[in-house]
Scaffold this active site. Structure first.
Site, PDB file in Angstrom:
ATOM      1  N   GLU A 259      -0.166  -1.024   5.638  1.00 26.34           N
ATOM      2  CA  GLU A 259       1.015  -0.614   6.585  1.00 26.34           C
ATOM      3  C   GLU A 259       0.812   0.756   6.703  1.00 26.34           C
ATOM      4  O   GLU A 259       1.322   1.413   7.841  1.00 26.34           O
ATOM      5  CB  GLU A 259       2.530  -1.070   6.045  1.00 26.34           C
ATOM      6  CG  GLU A 259       3.454  -0.955   6.777  1.00 26.34           C
ATOM      7  CD  GLU A 259       4.078   0.498   6.658  1.00 26.34           C
ATOM      8  OE1 GLU A 259       4.979   0.793   7.599  1.00 26.34           O
ATOM      9  OE2 GLU A 259       3.766   1.400   5.952  1.00 26.34           O
TER      10      GLU A 259
ATOM     11  N   ASP B  38       0.640  -1.322   0.085  1.00 23.25           N
ATOM     12  CA  ASP B  38       0.001  -0.098   0.050  1.00 23.25           C
ATOM     13  C   ASP B  38       0.735   1.233  -0.190  1.00 23.25           C
ATOM     14  O   ASP B  38       1.916   1.148   0.339  1.00 23.25           O
ATOM     15  CB  ASP B  38      -0.769  -0.090   1.205  1.00 23.25           C
ATOM     16  CG  ASP B  38      -0.254  -0.019   2.571  1.00 23.25           C
ATOM     17  OD1 ASP B  38       0.703  -0.626   2.590  1.00 23.25           O
ATOM     18  OD2 ASP B  38      -0.600   0.757   3.477  1.00 23.25           O
TER      19      ASP B  38
END
Length: 363
Positions: free
Chosen positions: A127, A72
């Site tokens: 994350e 991400d």
């Protein structure tokens, strides 16, 4: 579905990853692409858990290494798709944090079919958001057998230098009470914002401390990062909240660091307050005394990069540390450019990190 060519030059693979939008919580498309590409590798067992992908060799080697990276990014600001600069840098959202590192992982996962150690390749989601949504944390909680290893490498940006362990971090709200009154008769109240002064003065005067852990120097930081108080321009505040962030060296356990913070606040001269923790994340020791770490340092040194240094921030190596797995950070890109609108990563650094990891995995 987007198709990823894992045999392409690693810098071009990084560009293909940057071109796939994957803001935290919307990693379906990139996770699909990663899974599809890895399932084409006959030497890997591929497991999907939500938008986290785990790919493992099963060669019966004496040691297993986990190599991890997140899929991400922070929100896009007109910087996807990516582009190449005149200086040979890959620019675009995620080029530094951390799709260049993920490209290194994917390229090697496909190319190194018979590594000298068994490898668990981990690609995880979310994350960049709250810790309880973190995909690696979810795997640790729900499928711990998938992250078992003797040593771990997190491909976060480090400019191709090994960064051992990480600092811990905690945030606490120091809630200070007062008594409301009309500001025209301020003496009738107790100003909670004013009562925060001893704590703020103590924080401003506190020198940054440094501690050497396993040969690496970690700098600490204790800072006020937010202050809130007052309800109107003519009311003496009856409450004030100072949010304090403590970045602490891995020589302290989480409990010891909490005790250090609480002792500091108590000795600041503040009274009638409440301290409430809003975030607690433990540190990770460097782990460079592990045999696997020593061999990794030796292999990376052969590429001509600088000696290992301390990771000053917090990263997911701490999650491996909680499992007793020594872990380091190693990946392409300048960490100071992470999340910048103009983040960019040199192509030669992507190739260098791939070479460093390949030398170690095939030694």
């Amino acid at each position: 579905m987007t198709h990823l060519d894992l045999s392409a030059p690693v810098e071009e693979l990084a560009k293909a990853l940057v071109d796939i939008p994957s803001v935290s919580g919307n990693e379906d498309r990139i996770a699909d692409a990663v899974e599809e590409a890895l399932r084409g590798c006959a030497h890997l067992e591929v497991i999907r858990e939500g938008n986290a992908i785990v790919a493992r060799t099963a060669l019966g080697r004496a040691e297993r290494v986990a190599i991890a990276g997140h899929l991400d990014t922070v929100p896009i600001k007109g910087n996807v798709p990516g582009w190449w600069t005149e200086d040979g840098e890959l620019a675009g959202r995620g080029s530094v944090d951390m799709k260049a590192g993920v490209a290194v992982q994917l390229s090697l996962a496909a190319a190194v079919a018979a590594p000298s150690r068994d490898i668990t390749w981990i690609f995880y989601d979310q994350e960049e958001v709250e810790a309880d949504r973190n995909g690696l944390g979810r795997l640790v909680r729900e499928r711990p057998e998938l992250v078992e290893a003797d040593f771990a490498v997190l491909c976060e940006p480090t400019e191709g230098v090994i960064e051992g362990g990480c600092n811990g971090t905690m945030r606490a709200e120091v809630r200070i009470n007062g008594r409301a009154a009309h500001s025209a008769r301020a003496w009738k109240g107790v100003n909670a914002v004013h009562r925060a002064a001893p704590l703020l003065s103590a924080l401003a005067a506190r020198p940054a401390e440094a501690f050497v852990v396993d040969g690496l120097e970690y700098r600490e930081g204790l800072s006020a990062v937010r202050i809130a108080g007052g309800i109107a321009g003519n009311v003496i505040p009856d409450a004030c909240v100072v949010t304090v962030n403590y970045r602490f060296a891995p020589c302290w356990t989480l409990g010891e660091a909490q005790a250090r913070l609480e002792e500091f606040v108590a000795s600041s001269g503040l009274d009638d307050y409440e301290l409430v923790y809003t975030d607690l994340s433990g540190p990770a020791r460097p782990g460079l005394d592990a045999a696997l770490a020593a061999s990794f340092v030796e292999s990376v040194a052969s590429t001509g990069v600088a000696a290992p240094r301390a990771k000053q921030g917090w990263t997911d190596v701490a999650r491996f540390g909680e499992l007793g797995v020594p872990a380091v950070n190693y990946g392409p890109g300048d960490p100071e450019l992470a999340h910048a609108d103009d983040e960019r990563c040199p192509a030669d650094q992507i190739r260098l990190c791939r070479a460093g990891l390949e030398a170690w995995l095939t030694a």
